[in-house]
Motif scaffolding. Sequence first.
Motif, PDB file in Angstrom:
ATOM      1  N   PRO A  86      20.045 -62.270   4.123  1.00 44.58           N
ATOM      2  CA  PRO A  86      20.925 -63.233   4.784  1.00 44.58           C
ATOM      3  C   PRO A  86      22.256 -62.621   5.185  1.00 44.58           C
ATOM      4  O   PRO A  86      22.630 -61.542   4.728  1.00 44.58           O
ATOM      5  CB  PRO A  86      21.114 -64.323   3.723  1.00 44.58           C
ATOM      6  CG  PRO A  86      20.852 -63.648   2.428  1.00 44.58           C
ATOM      7  CD  PRO A  86      19.802 -62.620   2.713  1.00 44.58           C
ATOM      8  N   GLY A  87      22.951 -63.335   6.066  1.00 46.35           N
ATOM      9  CA  GLY A  87      24.268 -62.908   6.504  1.00 46.35           C
ATOM     10  C   GLY A  87      24.338 -62.527   7.969  1.00 46.35           C
ATOM     11  O   GLY A  87      25.350 -61.998   8.420  1.00 46.35           O
ATOM     12  N   VAL A  88      23.273 -62.786   8.728  1.00 47.35           N
ATOM     13  CA  VAL A  88      23.321 -62.496  10.158  1.00 47.35           C
ATOM     14  C   VAL A  88      24.281 -63.459  10.846  1.00 47.35           C
ATOM     15  O   VAL A  88      24.621 -64.525  10.317  1.00 47.35           O
ATOM     16  CB  VAL A  88      21.914 -62.575  10.791  1.00 47.35           C
ATOM     17  CG1 VAL A  88      20.977 -61.579  10.131  1.00 47.35           C
ATOM     18  CG2 VAL A  88      21.332 -63.984  10.702  1.00 47.35           C
ATOM     19  N   GLY A  89      24.709 -63.092  12.055  1.00 50.19           N
ATOM     20  CA  GLY A  89      25.654 -63.929  12.775  1.00 50.19           C
ATOM     21  C   GLY A  89      25.126 -65.326  13.051  1.00 50.19           C
ATOM     22  O   GLY A  89      25.860 -66.314  12.975  1.00 50.19           O
ATOM     23  N   LEU A  90      23.828 -65.400  13.370  1.00 52.44           N
ATOM     24  CA  LEU A  90      23.213 -66.688  13.660  1.00 52.44           C
ATOM     25  C   LEU A  90      23.304 -67.638  12.474  1.00 52.44           C
ATOM     26  O   LEU A  90      23.389 -68.856  12.646  1.00 52.44           O
ATOM     27  CB  LEU A  90      21.740 -66.477  14.030  1.00 52.44           C
ATOM     28  CG  LEU A  90      20.907 -67.726  14.359  1.00 52.44           C
ATOM     29  CD1 LEU A  90      21.416 -68.400  15.622  1.00 52.44           C
ATOM     30  CD2 LEU A  90      19.433 -67.345  14.502  1.00 52.44           C
ATOM     31  N   GLY A  91      23.319 -67.109  11.259  1.00 52.36           N
ATOM     32  CA  GLY A  91      23.327 -67.935  10.065  1.00 52.36           C
ATOM     33  C   GLY A  91      24.701 -68.392   9.615  1.00 52.36           C
ATOM     34  O   GLY A  91      24.811 -69.173   8.660  1.00 52.36           O
ATOM     35  N   ALA A 103      14.757 -56.646  -2.949  1.00 49.77           N
ATOM     36  CA  ALA A 103      14.009 -57.403  -3.956  1.00 49.77           C
ATOM     37  C   ALA A 103      13.629 -58.803  -3.468  1.00 49.77           C
ATOM     38  O   ALA A 103      12.721 -59.419  -4.040  1.00 49.77           O
ATOM     39  CB  ALA A 103      14.816 -57.506  -5.251  1.00 49.77           C
ATOM     40  N   THR A 104      14.316 -59.309  -2.431  1.00 48.49           N
ATOM     41  CA  THR A 104      13.977 -60.650  -1.937  1.00 48.49           C
ATOM     42  C   THR A 104      13.005 -60.609  -0.754  1.00 48.49           C
ATOM     43  O   THR A 104      12.775 -61.632  -0.104  1.00 48.49           O
ATOM     44  CB  THR A 104      15.238 -61.444  -1.540  1.00 48.49           C
ATOM     45  OG1 THR A 104      15.900 -60.804  -0.449  1.00 48.49           O
ATOM     46  CG2 THR A 104      16.189 -61.569  -2.724  1.00 48.49           C
ATOM     47  N   MET A 105      12.416 -59.419  -0.484  1.00 46.33           N
ATOM     48  CA  MET A 105      11.353 -59.342   0.529  1.00 46.33           C
ATOM     49  C   MET A 105      10.199 -60.263   0.145  1.00 46.33           C
ATOM     50  O   MET A 105       9.807 -60.348  -1.021  1.00 46.33           O
ATOM     51  CB  MET A 105      10.810 -57.918   0.618  1.00 46.33           C
ATOM     52  CG  MET A 105      11.481 -57.025   1.606  1.00 46.33           C
ATOM     53  SD  MET A 105      10.465 -55.510   1.747  1.00 46.33           S
ATOM     54  CE  MET A 105      11.543 -54.514   2.744  1.00 46.33           C
ATOM     55  N   ILE A 106       9.635 -60.914   1.142  1.00 47.28           N
ATOM     56  CA  ILE A 106       8.450 -61.747   0.921  1.00 47.28           C
ATOM     57  C   ILE A 106       7.205 -60.875   0.871  1.00 47.28           C
ATOM     58  O   ILE A 106       6.366 -60.998  -0.029  1.00 47.28           O
ATOM     59  CB  ILE A 106       8.340 -62.811   2.026  1.00 47.28           C
ATOM     60  CG1 ILE A 106       9.575 -63.723   2.015  1.00 47.28           C
ATOM     61  CG2 ILE A 106       7.057 -63.631   1.869  1.00 47.28           C
ATOM     62  CD1 ILE A 106       9.730 -64.579   3.261  1.00 47.28           C
ATOM     63  N   TYR A 135      12.606 -61.998   4.417  1.00 46.01           N
ATOM     64  CA  TYR A 135      13.412 -62.176   3.212  1.00 46.01           C
ATOM     65  C   TYR A 135      13.559 -63.668   2.967  1.00 46.01           C
ATOM     66  O   TYR A 135      13.967 -64.419   3.863  1.00 46.01           O
ATOM     67  CB  TYR A 135      14.791 -61.539   3.376  1.00 46.01           C
ATOM     68  CG  TYR A 135      14.793 -60.036   3.218  1.00 46.01           C
ATOM     69  CD1 TYR A 135      15.458 -59.434   2.161  1.00 46.01           C
ATOM     70  CD2 TYR A 135      14.132 -59.214   4.134  1.00 46.01           C
ATOM     71  CE1 TYR A 135      15.467 -58.046   2.017  1.00 46.01           C
ATOM     72  CE2 TYR A 135      14.127 -57.844   3.993  1.00 46.01           C
ATOM     73  CZ  TYR A 135      14.799 -57.269   2.931  1.00 46.01           C
ATOM     74  OH  TYR A 135      14.794 -55.897   2.793  1.00 46.01           O
ATOM     75  N   ALA A 136      13.223 -64.104   1.759  1.00 44.77           N
ATOM     76  CA  ALA A 136      13.226 -65.538   1.465  1.00 44.77           C
ATOM     77  C   ALA A 136      14.601 -66.149   1.708  1.00 44.77           C
ATOM     78  O   ALA A 136      14.708 -67.252   2.266  1.00 44.77           O
ATOM     79  CB  ALA A 136      12.789 -65.763   0.021  1.00 44.77           C
ATOM     80  N   ASP A 137      15.671 -65.426   1.331  1.00 42.71           N
ATOM     81  CA  ASP A 137      17.006 -65.984   1.489  1.00 42.71           C
ATOM     82  C   ASP A 137      17.453 -65.992   2.954  1.00 42.71           C
ATOM     83  O   ASP A 137      18.233 -66.851   3.369  1.00 42.71           O
ATOM     84  CB  ASP A 137      18.028 -65.267   0.610  1.00 42.71           C
ATOM     85  CG  ASP A 137      17.796 -63.772   0.482  1.00 42.71           C
ATOM     86  OD1 ASP A 137      16.938 -63.229   1.212  1.00 42.71           O
ATOM     87  OD2 ASP A 137      18.472 -63.133  -0.347  1.00 42.71           O
ATOM     88  N   HIS A 138      16.949 -65.049   3.756  1.00 40.74           N
ATOM     89  CA  HIS A 138      17.260 -65.077   5.192  1.00 40.74           C
ATOM     90  C   HIS A 138      16.509 -66.212   5.884  1.00 40.74           C
ATOM     91  O   HIS A 138      17.069 -66.910   6.741  1.00 40.74           O
ATOM     92  CB  HIS A 138      16.901 -63.740   5.836  1.00 40.74           C
ATOM     93  CG  HIS A 138      16.999 -63.727   7.334  1.00 40.74           C
ATOM     94  ND1 HIS A 138      18.153 -64.058   8.008  1.00 40.74           N
ATOM     95  CD2 HIS A 138      16.076 -63.442   8.295  1.00 40.74           C
ATOM     96  CE1 HIS A 138      17.945 -63.967   9.320  1.00 40.74           C
ATOM     97  NE2 HIS A 138      16.694 -63.601   9.512  1.00 40.74           N
TER      98      HIS A 138
END
Length: 280
Positions: A245-250, A214-217, A80-83
């Motif tokens: 996006p939104g994982v703990g690492l981020g 929709a943000t899948m690469i 995902y581009a945003d991730h």
Amino acid sequence: MKLLRYGPKGQEKPGLLDASGRIRDLSVHVDDIAGDVLSPEGLRRLAAIDPSGLPLVDGTPRLGPCVGGVGKFICIGLNYADHAAETGAEIPKEPVVFNKWTSAISGPNDDIEIPRGSVKTDWEVELGVVIGKGGRYIEEEDALSHVAGFCVVNDVSEREWQIERGGTWDKGKGCDSFGPIGPWLVTPDEAGDIGNLGMWLEVDGHRFQNGTTATMIFGVAHLISYLTRFLSLQPGDVISTGTPPGVGLGQKPPVFLKGGEVIRLGIDGLGEQTQKVVRA
């Protein structure tokens, strides 16, 4: 159809969810939601059954992984581009491929176990793809005809072991309980537009992930075709396609699971999961 498996661990029975949201037992017709049952012909036979004639399942039984006999549990990273942006990674030029061991597979509402020694256990809501018709060197334009259905996956990850301990990502991805799958396998005719499904994840009521496919690469058809350049796919194989996006690492600062939390996650039309986090 929404196909499922219910009952104690290792003793799951096949079932389906009827139009009223009740579980119906499929045991008279099939032994499991696995293998040839997932083929196009197998799914056509199930679709021809009148759910109202199937036995109702009493109560609220445990739901197992929505597919049995999984041979391969293949995952795609940074898709995902945003991730990718939140982790500071470059957009991949080709899919990033890693594996979860099949021993990681668990039911959608089973506990997640933080492994002994873990300090960076994290979450990832993902779209799962279940293969129904196997193949090798599958063309992209034919790829979706090989799909039995879609499901929710929580790609639980231990970030220190994945990133900081050398070698491949796999050691931080395949721990026991790190692959909840379900609650049901939704066949393509009911799954909606898989290229634009909302997906979300909450920890203790706080929404960390709120994204869309929709943000899948790399889309589902491309991933199937790409993977079969290197390996054959068989019925029941699961492909987990990456996370928004939104994982703990981020988070700033990063947030990781400690034990005692409750995770809820879901994807539009594919259902929800709820897991309690415990320490192994």
